[in-house]
Design an enzyme around this catalytic site. Structure first.
Site, PDB file in Angstrom:
ATOM      1  N   GLU A 195      -9.239   3.702  -0.450  1.00 54.37           N
ATOM      2  CA  GLU A 195      -9.122   5.120  -0.851  1.00 54.37           C
ATOM      3  C   GLU A 195      -9.844   5.369  -2.175  1.00 54.37           C
ATOM      4  O   GLU A 195     -10.339   6.474  -2.418  1.00 54.37           O
ATOM      5  CB  GLU A 195      -7.636   5.514  -0.911  1.00 54.37           C
ATOM      6  CG  GLU A 195      -7.042   5.618   0.495  1.00 54.37           C
ATOM      7  CD  GLU A 195      -5.570   5.283   0.599  1.00 54.37           C
ATOM      8  OE1 GLU A 195      -4.865   5.281  -0.430  1.00 54.37           O
ATOM      9  OE2 GLU A 195      -5.114   5.005   1.727  1.00 54.37           O
ATOM     10  N   HIS A 250      -9.237  -0.454  -3.701  1.00 55.80           N
ATOM     11  CA  HIS A 250      -8.617   0.037  -2.468  1.00 55.80           C
ATOM     12  C   HIS A 250      -9.601   0.960  -1.756  1.00 55.80           C
ATOM     13  O   HIS A 250     -10.365   1.677  -2.402  1.00 55.80           O
ATOM     14  CB  HIS A 250      -7.308   0.776  -2.793  1.00 55.80           C
ATOM     15  CG  HIS A 250      -6.515   1.082  -1.564  1.00 55.80           C
ATOM     16  ND1 HIS A 250      -6.802   2.147  -0.745  1.00 55.80           N
ATOM     17  CD2 HIS A 250      -5.469   0.427  -0.995  1.00 55.80           C
ATOM     18  CE1 HIS A 250      -5.954   2.141   0.281  1.00 55.80           C
ATOM     19  NE2 HIS A 250      -5.132   1.111   0.151  1.00 55.80           N
ATOM     20  N   ASN A 303       2.174  -0.800  -2.036  1.00 53.30           N
ATOM     21  CA  ASN A 303       1.300   0.167  -2.707  1.00 53.30           C
ATOM     22  C   ASN A 303       1.883   1.554  -2.444  1.00 53.30           C
ATOM     23  O   ASN A 303       1.800   2.046  -1.319  1.00 53.30           O
ATOM     24  CB  ASN A 303      -0.119   0.033  -2.128  1.00 53.30           C
ATOM     25  CG  ASN A 303      -1.057   1.118  -2.618  1.00 53.30           C
ATOM     26  OD1 ASN A 303      -0.735   1.868  -3.546  1.00 53.30           O
ATOM     27  ND2 ASN A 303      -2.227   1.201  -2.001  1.00 53.30           N
ATOM     28  N   GLY A 324      -2.724   3.749   7.379  1.00 56.24           N
ATOM     29  CA  GLY A 324      -2.104   5.067   7.526  1.00 56.24           C
ATOM     30  C   GLY A 324      -1.917   5.519   8.960  1.00 56.24           C
ATOM     31  O   GLY A 324      -1.548   6.664   9.206  1.00 56.24           O
ATOM     32  N   SER A 383      -1.008  -0.579   8.223  1.00 54.60           N
ATOM     33  CA  SER A 383       0.042  -0.354   9.225  1.00 54.60           C
ATOM     34  C   SER A 383       0.969  -1.547   9.420  1.00 54.60           C
ATOM     35  O   SER A 383       1.394  -1.828  10.539  1.00 54.60           O
ATOM     36  CB  SER A 383      -0.567   0.080  10.567  1.00 54.60           C
ATOM     37  OG  SER A 383      -1.215   1.330  10.421  1.00 54.60           O
ATOM     38  N   LYS A 443       0.866   4.330  -3.539  1.00 54.89           N
ATOM     39  CA  LYS A 443      -0.161   5.394  -3.506  1.00 54.89           C
ATOM     40  C   LYS A 443       0.331   6.594  -4.328  1.00 54.89           C
ATOM     41  O   LYS A 443       0.962   6.390  -5.358  1.00 54.89           O
ATOM     42  CB  LYS A 443      -0.500   5.758  -2.053  1.00 54.89           C
ATOM     43  CG  LYS A 443      -0.899   4.518  -1.239  1.00 54.89           C
ATOM     44  CD  LYS A 443      -1.529   4.841   0.083  1.00 54.89           C
ATOM     45  CE  LYS A 443      -1.905   3.539   0.794  1.00 54.89           C
ATOM     46  NZ  LYS A 443      -2.621   3.755   2.044  1.00 54.89           N
ATOM     47  N   GLU A 469      -7.982  -5.086   4.228  1.00 50.60           N
ATOM     48  CA  GLU A 469      -7.408  -3.863   4.783  1.00 50.60           C
ATOM     49  C   GLU A 469      -8.481  -3.133   5.592  1.00 50.60           C
ATOM     50  O   GLU A 469      -9.305  -2.403   5.018  1.00 50.60           O
ATOM     51  CB  GLU A 469      -6.931  -2.932   3.665  1.00 50.60           C
ATOM     52  CG  GLU A 469      -5.816  -3.504   2.826  1.00 50.60           C
ATOM     53  CD  GLU A 469      -4.979  -2.398   2.175  1.00 50.60           C
ATOM     54  OE1 GLU A 469      -3.760  -2.425   2.363  1.00 50.60           O
ATOM     55  OE2 GLU A 469      -5.539  -1.513   1.517  1.00 50.60           O
TER      56      GLU A 469
HETATM   57  P1  13P Z   1      -0.143   1.729   5.364  1.00 48.01           P
HETATM   58  O1  13P Z   1       0.734   0.504   5.293  1.00 48.01           O
HETATM   59  O2  13P Z   1       0.602   2.995   5.103  1.00 48.01           O
HETATM   60  O3  13P Z   1      -0.987   1.755   6.600  1.00 48.01           O
HETATM   61  O4  13P Z   1      -1.176   1.619   4.110  1.00 48.01           O
HETATM   62  C1  13P Z   1      -1.832   0.416   3.916  1.00 48.01           C
HETATM   63  C2  13P Z   1      -2.481   0.432   2.583  1.00 48.01           C
HETATM   64  O5  13P Z   1      -3.464   1.121   2.366  1.00 48.01           O
HETATM   65  C3  13P Z   1      -1.898  -0.403   1.520  1.00 48.01           C
HETATM   66  O6  13P Z   1      -2.745  -0.508   0.425  1.00 48.01           O
END
Ligand code: 13P
Length: 251
Positions: A100, A98, A11, A171, A210, A13, A165
């Site tokens: 976010e 997601h 992803n 993050g 992560s 983002k 997740e």
């Molecule tokens: P990270 O791998 O950067 O922690 O992000 C995970 C994520 O939100 C994937 O959708």
């Protein structure tokens, strides 16, 4: 291969520019030989999906999107992108719900389910994201929160993927322990079993939060983990390839 082919999804983002598409060609060069055993997917931001699909064409890397409209029909929806448009430019999967999107845009389970259903109607496979916050985990509410998200956000029919997740693991640098990951994956599969019966055994459940080259092998060893949803470490082909090649199916 077991009943569930592993899926390792990136992803991107709101990162990357046109130049980042070269990572897709580089990824193909590094993981193409395991594509029979593992699905590798990159989900770039909307403006780059068509070019990403062109770059990936004929290779081993699949391309998807990070979100889609819940409305399937062409309609007056300024700023929205339909699943049919994503399919039209070569996307095969779409991430929905997601954390976010849930937190920054107030997306409810109901909206996420409608997005997943719109994705299926367009021939895309939705990746439905679920996960608890730190406060919810500390309050002992993981089963209630994640179980409820699964029950209410997955589509009524069709083939979909679930991504677990934990919001607090995204993050940063920390992840749940391997038994904790296995526990939540078991809970998710049991919830799917109650709702769909046998189909639950064919549904892929990914872990995200992560994941990187250093911890991927351990995370893939957790019971019921069928792959990963990777943020930061999917931006560079060498890191993402290292994660894919850490999967036991890559031998
Ligand atoms: P990270 O791998 O950067 O922690 O992000 C995970 C994520 O939100 C994937 O959708």
């Amino acid at each position: 291969m077991g009943v569930r082919k592993p899926l390792i999804a990136g992803n991107w983002k709101m990162y990357g520019r046109r130049a980042a598409l070269s990572e897709i060609a580089a990824l193909h060069a590094q993981v193409g030989h395991v594509s029979g055993a593992i699905d590798a997917l990159i989900c770039p931001p909307f403006p780059y999906i068509a070019a990403a699909a062109e770059t990936a064409r004929g290779g081993s890397v699949l391309v998807g999107a990070e979100d889609c409209s819940p409305v399937a029909e062409d309609s007056a929806r300024t700023g929205e992108v339909s699943a049919a448009m994503l399919a039209d430019v070569g996307a095969r999967y779409v991430i929905v719900g997601h954390s976010e999107r849930r937190s920054n845009h107030g997306e409810s389970n109901d909206l996420v389910r409608r997005k997943a259903e719109a994705a299926l109607a367009a021939g895309l496979t939705p990746i439905v994201c679920v996960g608890e916050t730190q406060a919810e985990r500390e309050a002992g509410r993981v089963a209630e929160i994640v179980g409820g998200q699964v029950r209410d956000s997955v589509p009524a029919g069709g083939a979909f993927v679930v991504a677990y997740e934990p919001v607090w693991a995204i993050g940063g640098n920390s992840t749940p322990t391997i038994p904790e990951i296995a526990d939540v994956h078991r809970l998710i599969r049991e919830t799917l079993q109650t709702k769909f019966g046998d189909k639950a055994n064919r549904t892929r459940i990914l872990y995200g939060g992560s994941v990187g080259p250093k911890n991927a092998a351990e995370i893939f060893s957790a019971g019921g983990v069928d792959g990963a949803l990777v943020g930061r470490a999917s931006l560079k082909a060498s890191d993402f390839a290292a994660i894919i090649l850490a999967h036991p199916a890559a031998v």
